[in-house]
Design a protein around this motif. Structure first.
Motif, PDB file in Angstrom:
ATOM      1  N   ARG A  59       0.865  -1.190   0.000  1.00  0.00           N
ATOM      2  CA  ARG A  59       0.000   0.000   0.000  1.00  0.00           C
ATOM      3  C   ARG A  59       0.895   1.230   0.000  1.00  0.00           C
ATOM      4  NH1 ARG A  59      -3.683  -2.597   4.813  1.00  0.00           N
ATOM      5  NH2 ARG A  59      -4.807  -4.130   3.531  1.00  0.00           N
ATOM      6  N   GLU A  62      -0.478   4.858   0.902  1.00  0.00           N
ATOM      7  CA  GLU A  62      -0.736   4.952   2.338  1.00  0.00           C
ATOM      8  C   GLU A  62       0.569   5.030   3.122  1.00  0.00           C
ATOM      9  OE1 GLU A  62      -3.261   2.708   5.890  1.00  0.00           O
ATOM     10  OE2 GLU A  62      -2.698   1.584   4.091  1.00  0.00           O
ATOM     11  N   ALA A 254       0.057  -4.916  -3.792  1.00  0.00           N
ATOM     12  CA  ALA A 254      -1.099  -5.374  -3.038  1.00  0.00           C
ATOM     13  C   ALA A 254      -1.816  -6.486  -3.782  1.00  0.00           C
ATOM     14  CB  ALA A 254      -2.058  -4.207  -2.794  1.00  0.00           C
TER      15      ALA A 254
END
Length: 645
Positions: A59, A62, A254
């Motif tokens: 991710r 993030e 991911a």
């Protein structure tokens, strides 16, 4: 329900999250960190751990947000700076990464550790900051004089700064300190070849080949093309390199979904338009661009849409401007990570990705580590296998990739009808020819020309050239300038072989038009081996200069032979060094034969398949269509021969 409420305090929850992270339970760790931040948004420990965990889970956005928040909350947290620097470097944002890395080093308590210093040196090198790189890497070696990585990275910095002898010594030190890092052997040999120092050539070649044969470590694929290696050895080296170096360079994902291109346009006689994306760092003044510019211009826009993804420099040159105009869309992807490039290509609807780089300098391994389009093709930049399952096809011809070489390629072989190499008919042809004196050539005497890169010269090849000079009185050998140390080494080698060093003449780098004009002063081009000439040989043939070459067993050792056949001059292809030497000497004494060859090559510019760029483009488009039709039918990649027009 918030996970944090199960704990007496955020600190207790963070301790539990850290334990989860250490036990590989990253998703649960992330959930706990988010719960802490929901209760206490300014908890820098939770934001930092979430940033690390998100990176591990792929991710990336993030992770970047969390690490940036951590630094905003606690500007003196060196570990946050180091982690964000790592992330930004892998996303191609080098300047920001280097600034954060330097900041982390300033913040670190106590004596600096050599590891982060080495990383900063590597970042500065990638940014082209030569002086700063040297200073940082000298510091790294002072901190850890027995650290092999410090010496290897120092070798890279010295190499990029043109200090090839010092680079070779640094690589040698790195290998002695850590013999398990066998790539240092390849680095050392390449640096030595680049300045024509053959003092350890035989021993280094034996060691590199032993590494390949034993499978005990990495041999750099490009280096294997320069020495006497077999197709099987080059294949083994490439496969090992891809597993050990390329795959780990990928950002964590991911999800590893295979890209799916949108369906083609409405049914028609040709099945709709294909979008072909070309990927390279060489869309500027570079040999690859010189060869391929017209290809991009000539693609049939009714049947193909062509897109460029460029991660090399914009040099502002006419070549760059021409390339930008040649594509339907030209994307500068410097600063984009692999996932952003993948998203860009999906938005473009790319059906086929063509990598023009391979294992050559400035390649981005993160882009070679994953599938960016449904069909992927290796072409032009690298004459060998990538050893990778994500490349479906390699473009070749009956010379460079004969069908019986398929066992040595992971990619499926695509056999073009004439030559695999495209050529640009807009190459400069009529620039003023300099006089001999201006080029350092004597007023008379036969001129042998060998403009291939200095690292392609081997001791045995140079010995052959010196025997040719000895047998052709008054002749000179005109070479590409290999730097001061390289020129001195070649002069010493000539004297050692009984040839006057003054019979070596060195050509400085010149712009393309001026460089091509110099070919008209030469009488015969002597090719390199086992890595034969590519663009240099095409340049010679375009300018009407006959070329003597030797054909070998590998892709790189067969390129010039294929070019000569496609240009209509197969008579100058030999199969041994004895034949090569004899032919070079004979042609030097037969001016009428050379004049006839020149006339044939002059006519070939308009008639030979090598220079028929429209014909080549239609053949390549046939190949792309065949690849896509197989994919669309749910069939795996398969080797095939493109039928001639």
């Amino acid at each position: 329900m918030s996970t944090a409420r199960h704990f007496a305090s955020p600190a207790e929850a963070l301790g539990y999250a850290l334990a989860l992270h250490q036990n590989g339970r990253h998703a649960e760790c992330g959930a706990v960190c988010r719960a802490i931040l929901a209760v206490k948004p300014d908890h820098h420990g939770a934001s930092f751990l979430l940033g690390v965990t998100a990176f591990t889970l792929g991710r990336i956005e993030e992770s970047q947000r969390c690490l940036a928040l951590t630094i905003a909350l606690k500007p003196d947290l060196a570990d946050a700076c180091l982690n964000l620097a790592l992330l930004l470097r892998r996303r191609g944002r080098l300047a920001e990464a280097a600034a954060l890395q330097a900041r982390a080093l300033r913040l670190a308590p106590g004596p600096a550790d050599a590891g982060p210093v080495i990383v900063l040196g590597a970042m500065l090198r990638e940014l082209g900051r030569t002086a700063a790189t040297r200073a940082v890497l000298r510091r790294a070696i002072a901190l850890a004089p027995d650290d092999a990585e410090a010496w290897r990275e120092s070798g890279h910095g010295l190499r990029d700064g043109g200090e090839l002898a010092a680079a070779a010594m640094a690589y040698g030190r790195a290998y002695r300190l850590d013999p398990s890092r066998t790539e240092s052997l390849s680095d050392q040999l390449h640096a030595a070849l680049s300045h024509c120092d053959w003092s350890a050539y035989d021993a280094l070649c034996r060691e590199v080949l032993a590494v390949i044969d034993s499978g005990r470590g990495i041999a750099l694929p490009l280096l294997t093309l320069l020495i006497d290696s077999s197709p099987a050895q080059q294949d083994r080296a490439a496969r090992h390199f891809h597993r050990a170096v390329v795959q780990p360079a990928a950002l964590p994902q991911a999800a590893a979904a295979v890209p799916v291109a949108p369906p083609l346009g409405s049914p028609s006689g040709d099945g709709g338009r294909l979008t072909v994306a070309y990927l390279s760092a060489d869309f500027h003044e570079h040999a690859t661009a010189y060869l391929a510019a017209e290809l991009f211009e000539l693609h049939d826009r009714d049947r193909f849409r062509v897109v460029a993804c460029s991660y090399g420099p914009d040099d502002g040159s006419p070549t760059r401007r021409r390339l930008e105009a040649a594509f339907d869309a030209f994307h500068d992807i410097r600063g984009c990570d692999a996932e952003q490039v993948q998203a860009l290509l999906a938005a473009e609807g790319a059906h086929i990705l063509v990598d023009l780089k391979g294992y050559t300098r400035h390649v981005r391994f993160d882009l070679l580590a994953r599938r960016l389009a449904p069909v992927q093709v290796a072409y032009l930049g690298y004459p060998g296998t990538m050893g990778s399952d994500v490349m479906d096809y390699v473009i070749g011809d009956r010379f460079v990739t004969p069908p019986d070489h398929q066992p040595h390629y992971r990619e499926r072989l695509v056999i073009m009808p004439d030559s695999y190499q495209v050529n640009d008919r807009r190459r400069p042809l009529d620039a003023p020819v300099p006089d001999r004196a201006a080029c350092g050539l004597p007023p008379d005497g036969f001129v042998f020309c060998a403009f291939n890169a200095p690292f392609k010269i081997t001791p045995s090849l140079f010995g052959l050239w010196m025997r040719v000079l000895a047998r052709v009185p008054g002749s000179v050998l005109w070479l590409q300038q290999p730097g001061r140390d390289g020129a001195d080494n070649l002069r010493r080698e000539a004297a050692r072989r009984g040839v006057d060093p003054d019979r070596l003449v060195f050509a400085l780098h010149r712009p393309q038009a001026e460089h091509l004009a110099r070919y008209r002063l030469a009488d015969l081009f002597l090719d390199s081996f086992p890595y034969t000439g590519h663009t240099t040989v095409s340049d010679a043939l375009w300018m009407g200069l006959p070329v003597v070459t030797r054909i070998g067993d590998t892709f790189a050792a067969r390129v010039a032979a294929g070019l000569l056949n496609a240009a209509g001059l197969p008579e100058t292809v030999t199969t041994s060094f004895d034949g090569y030497e004899a032919l070079a000497v004979r042609l030097a004494g037969e001016p009428a034969t050379l004049a006839a060859y020149r006339r044939r090559l002059a006519a070939a510019r308009a008639t030979a398949p090598l220079f028929d760029t429209p014909r080549f483009t239609r053949h390549l488009e046939r190949a792309y269509r065949t690849m896509w039709d197989r994919h669309a039918a749910g069939l795996p990649p398969e080797a095939f021969t493109v039928p001639p027009l």
